[in-house]
Design a protein around this motif. Structure first.
Motif, PDB file in Angstrom:
ATOM      1  N   LEU A  37       3.710  -4.550   5.608  1.00  0.00           N
ATOM      2  CA  LEU A  37       3.301  -5.309   6.708  1.00  0.00           C
ATOM      3  C   LEU A  37       4.631  -6.233   7.543  1.00  0.00           C
ATOM      4  O   LEU A  37       4.448  -6.260   8.616  1.00  0.00           O
ATOM      5  CB  LEU A  37       2.528  -6.528   6.209  1.00  0.00           C
ATOM      6  N   ILE A  38       5.877  -6.275   7.026  1.00  0.00           N
ATOM      7  CA  ILE A  38       6.954  -6.753   7.825  1.00  0.00           C
ATOM      8  C   ILE A  38       7.341  -5.638   8.667  1.00  0.00           C
ATOM      9  O   ILE A  38       7.653  -5.908   9.663  1.00  0.00           O
ATOM     10  CB  ILE A  38       8.078  -7.132   6.671  1.00  0.00           C
ATOM     11  N   ASN A  39       7.454  -4.345   8.052  1.00  0.00           N
ATOM     12  CA  ASN A  39       8.113  -3.221   9.045  1.00  0.00           C
ATOM     13  C   ASN A  39       7.075  -2.424   9.776  1.00  0.00           C
ATOM     14  O   ASN A  39       7.288  -1.311   9.952  1.00  0.00           O
ATOM     15  CB  ASN A  39       8.762  -2.309   8.007  1.00  0.00           C
ATOM     16  N   TRP A  40       5.817  -2.976   9.969  1.00  0.00           N
ATOM     17  CA  TRP A  40       4.855  -2.404  10.459  1.00  0.00           C
ATOM     18  C   TRP A  40       4.940  -1.694  11.796  1.00  0.00           C
ATOM     19  O   TRP A  40       4.794  -0.554  12.003  1.00  0.00           O
ATOM     20  CB  TRP A  40       3.425  -3.181  10.443  1.00  0.00           C
TER      21      TRP A  40
ATOM     22  N   CYS B  99       2.102  -5.539  -4.664  1.00  0.00           N
ATOM     23  CA  CYS B  99       2.027  -6.431  -3.697  1.00  0.00           C
ATOM     24  C   CYS B  99       3.399  -6.404  -2.910  1.00  0.00           C
ATOM     25  O   CYS B  99       3.165  -6.823  -1.810  1.00  0.00           O
ATOM     26  CB  CYS B  99       1.842  -7.807  -4.381  1.00  0.00           C
ATOM     27  N   ALA B 100       4.359  -6.168  -3.580  1.00  0.00           N
ATOM     28  CA  ALA B 100       5.817  -6.051  -2.881  1.00  0.00           C
ATOM     29  C   ALA B 100       5.770  -4.973  -1.810  1.00  0.00           C
ATOM     30  O   ALA B 100       6.099  -5.070  -0.659  1.00  0.00           O
ATOM     31  CB  ALA B 100       6.903  -5.676  -3.653  1.00  0.00           C
ATOM     32  N   CYS B 101       5.065  -3.723  -2.019  1.00  0.00           N
ATOM     33  CA  CYS B 101       5.005  -2.555  -1.351  1.00  0.00           C
ATOM     34  C   CYS B 101       4.219  -3.090  -0.021  1.00  0.00           C
ATOM     35  O   CYS B 101       4.402  -2.596   1.177  1.00  0.00           O
ATOM     36  CB  CYS B 101       4.264  -1.524  -1.957  1.00  0.00           C
ATOM     37  N   ILE B 102       2.930  -3.862  -0.224  1.00  0.00           N
ATOM     38  CA  ILE B 102       2.056  -4.318   0.790  1.00  0.00           C
ATOM     39  C   ILE B 102       2.784  -5.118   1.676  1.00  0.00           C
ATOM     40  O   ILE B 102       2.915  -4.924   3.047  1.00  0.00           O
ATOM     41  CB  ILE B 102       0.899  -4.838   0.334  1.00  0.00           C
ATOM     42  N   VAL B 103       3.759  -6.102   1.119  1.00  0.00           N
ATOM     43  CA  VAL B 103       4.312  -6.863   1.932  1.00  0.00           C
ATOM     44  C   VAL B 103       5.319  -6.249   2.914  1.00  0.00           C
ATOM     45  O   VAL B 103       5.601  -6.550   3.933  1.00  0.00           O
ATOM     46  CB  VAL B 103       5.027  -8.222   0.972  1.00  0.00           C
ATOM     47  N   TYR B 104       6.009  -5.396   2.236  1.00  0.00           N
ATOM     48  CA  TYR B 104       7.110  -4.673   2.843  1.00  0.00           C
ATOM     49  C   TYR B 104       6.400  -3.899   4.009  1.00  0.00           C
ATOM     50  O   TYR B 104       7.118  -3.713   5.047  1.00  0.00           O
ATOM     51  CB  TYR B 104       7.904  -3.640   1.929  1.00  0.00           C
TER      52      TYR B 104
END
Length: 52
Positions: free
Chosen positions: A44-47, A37-42
């Motif tokens: 999405l933030i840095n997309w 989940c942390a990787c997915i959020v990271y």
């Protein structure tokens, strides 16, 4: 004492439902899902950040 008994009871129910008897294995599953989940959020933030 009742808190510890309630915790043990819920722990026993959880291991019975999942079929996992070792708390270390449960911790491993929780950590791996958390890191995913942390990787997915990271991501999405840095997309849309460009490469410098």
């Amino acid at each position: 004492m009742t808190t510890q008994t309630g915790y043990r009871r819920s722990s026993i129910i959880m291991t019975t439902i999942c079929g996992i008897s070792d708390p270390i294995i449960i911790a491993g599953y929780v950590l791996s899902i958390g890191f995913a989940c942390a990787c997915i959020v990271y991501g999405l933030i840095n997309w849309n950040r460009g490469v410098s």
